[in-house]
Design a protein around this motif. Structure first.
Motif, mmCIF file in Angstrom:
data_model
loop_
_atom_site.group_PDB
_atom_site.id
_atom_site.type_symbol
_atom_site.label_atom_id
_atom_site.label_comp_id
_atom_site.label_asym_id
_atom_site.label_seq_id
_atom_site.Cartn_x
_atom_site.Cartn_y
_atom_site.Cartn_z
ATOM 1 N N GLU A 114 63.868 22.322 35.479
ATOM 2 C CA GLU A 114 63.555 23.668 35.930
ATOM 3 C C GLU A 114 64.561 24.072 37.002
ATOM 4 N N ILE A 115 65.064 25.256 36.883
ATOM 5 C CA ILE A 115 66.005 25.794 37.858
ATOM 6 C C ILE A 115 65.312 26.925 38.607
ATOM 7 N N LEU A 116 65.316 26.825 39.905
ATOM 8 C CA LEU A 116 64.754 27.886 40.747
ATOM 9 C C LEU A 116 65.914 28.672 41.343
ATOM 10 N N PHE A 117 65.809 29.966 41.292
ATOM 11 C CA PHE A 117 66.867 30.833 41.799
ATOM 12 C C PHE A 117 66.243 31.792 42.795
ATOM 13 N N PHE A 118 66.645 31.698 44.049
ATOM 14 C CA PHE A 118 66.058 32.516 45.100
ATOM 15 C C PHE A 118 67.087 33.503 45.632
ATOM 16 N N THR A 119 66.694 34.752 45.744
ATOM 17 C CA THR A 119 67.555 35.788 46.317
ATOM 18 C C THR A 119 66.721 36.674 47.245
ATOM 19 N N PRO A 120 66.214 36.109 48.332
ATOM 20 C CA PRO A 120 65.359 36.900 49.209
ATOM 21 C C PRO A 120 66.134 37.991 49.947
ATOM 22 N N HIS A 121 65.477 39.127 50.145
ATOM 23 C CA HIS A 121 66.058 40.222 50.905
ATOM 24 C C HIS A 121 65.231 40.564 52.141
ATOM 25 N N THR A 122 64.072 39.931 52.258
ATOM 26 C CA THR A 122 63.205 40.155 53.424
ATOM 27 C C THR A 122 62.646 38.814 53.886
ATOM 28 N N ILE A 123 62.133 38.802 55.074
ATOM 29 C CA ILE A 123 61.518 37.581 55.593
ATOM 30 C C ILE A 123 60.311 37.210 54.737
ATOM 31 N N GLU A 124 59.544 38.208 54.305
ATOM 32 C CA GLU A 124 58.388 37.933 53.453
ATOM 33 C C GLU A 124 58.819 37.287 52.135
ATOM 34 N N GLU A 125 59.959 37.696 51.592
ATOM 35 C CA GLU A 125 60.472 37.079 50.368
ATOM 36 C C GLU A 125 60.910 35.636 50.622
ATOM 37 N N ILE A 126 61.405 35.353 51.817
ATOM 38 C CA ILE A 126 61.743 33.968 52.174
ATOM 39 C C ILE A 126 60.472 33.122 52.154
ATOM 40 N N PHE A 127 59.401 33.641 52.751
ATOM 41 C CA PHE A 127 58.125 32.918 52.750
ATOM 42 C C PHE A 127 57.638 32.682 51.319
ATOM 43 N N ALA A 128 57.780 33.680 50.469
ATOM 44 C CA ALA A 128 57.368 33.525 49.068
ATOM 45 C C ALA A 128 58.203 32.461 48.375
ATOM 46 N N ASN A 129 59.494 32.410 48.684
ATOM 47 C CA ASN A 129 60.357 31.388 48.085
ATOM 48 C C ASN A 129 59.966 29.994 48.533
ATOM 49 N N ILE A 130 59.602 29.842 49.798
ATOM 50 C CA ILE A 130 59.147 28.542 50.297
ATOM 51 C C ILE A 130 57.901 28.110 49.534
ATOM 52 N N THR A 131 56.982 29.041 49.321
ATOM 53 C CA THR A 131 55.758 28.744 48.576
ATOM 54 C C THR A 131 56.068 28.362 47.138
ATOM 55 N N GLN A 132 56.994 29.088 46.501
ATOM 56 C CA GLN A 132 57.392 28.769 45.125
ATOM 57 C C GLN A 132 58.017 27.375 45.050
ATOM 58 N N LEU A 133 58.862 27.052 46.024
ATOM 59 C CA LEU A 133 59.490 25.736 46.044
ATOM 60 C C LEU A 133 58.440 24.651 46.246
ATOM 61 N N GLY A 134 57.472 24.908 47.111
ATOM 62 C CA GLY A 134 56.386 23.949 47.310
ATOM 63 C C GLY A 134 55.614 23.692 46.029
ATOM 64 N N ALA A 135 55.342 24.745 45.285
ATOM 65 C CA ALA A 135 54.625 24.585 44.016
ATOM 66 C C ALA A 135 55.458 23.797 43.014
ATOM 67 N N ALA A 136 56.747 24.074 42.970
ATOM 68 C CA ALA A 136 57.627 23.409 41.999
ATOM 69 C C ALA A 136 57.840 21.929 42.320
ATOM 70 N N THR A 137 57.690 21.562 43.581
ATOM 71 C CA THR A 137 57.929 20.176 43.995
ATOM 72 C C THR A 137 56.636 19.419 44.314
ATOM 73 N N GLU A 138 55.513 20.028 43.934
ATOM 74 C CA GLU A 138 54.206 19.440 44.196
ATOM 75 C C GLU A 138 53.967 19.205 45.683
ATOM 76 N N LYS A 139 54.449 20.129 46.485
ATOM 77 C CA LYS A 139 54.275 20.101 47.940
ATOM 78 C C LYS A 139 53.663 21.425 48.410
ATOM 79 N N GLN A 140 52.732 21.949 47.612
ATOM 80 C CA GLN A 140 52.124 23.251 47.881
ATOM 81 C C GLN A 140 51.490 23.316 49.261
ATOM 82 N N ALA A 141 50.715 22.324 49.619
ATOM 83 C CA ALA A 141 50.027 22.334 50.913
ATOM 84 C C ALA A 141 51.016 22.350 52.068
ATOM 85 N N GLU A 142 52.071 21.537 51.966
ATOM 86 C CA GLU A 142 53.088 21.491 53.017
ATOM 87 C C GLU A 142 53.812 22.824 53.125
#
Length: 83
Positions: free
Chosen positions: A1-29
């Motif tokens: 799986e390839i994740l591609f992040f292009t955030p333009h706002t701080i809120e989008e950065i937070f969403a990307n962190i959450t997506q990465l956590g889900a993809a790496t089985e580190k959702q809680a962290e």
């Protein structure tokens, strides 16, 4: 799986962190980190809310000069500045 992040706002950065956590089985962290970051941003906004806005230039690079993009204007506003 390839994740591609292009955030333009701080809120989008937070969403990307959450997506990465889900993809790496580190959702809680990831959610804990985002909560901590949101609290830090909220505290900074509270601390700077009543201060006079300072005009500034935020550069990503200095040689050659290159203005910051994406979320940098938002960061400057939160910190009490005006681009």
């Amino acid at each position: 799986e390839i994740l591609f992040f292009t955030p333009h706002t701080i809120e989008e950065i937070f969403a990307n962190i959450t997506q990465l956590g889900a993809a790496t089985e580190k959702q809680a962290e990831a959610e804990a980190l985002v909560a901590k970051l949101r609290a830090s941003v909220a505290e900074l906004e509270r601390l700077t809310a009543n201060l006079p806005r300072v005009t500034a230039c935020l550069l990503e690079w200095v040689d050659p000069p290159f203005c910051g993009g994406h979320w940098t204007e938002e960061m400057m506003r939160i910190a009490g500045g005006h681009d």
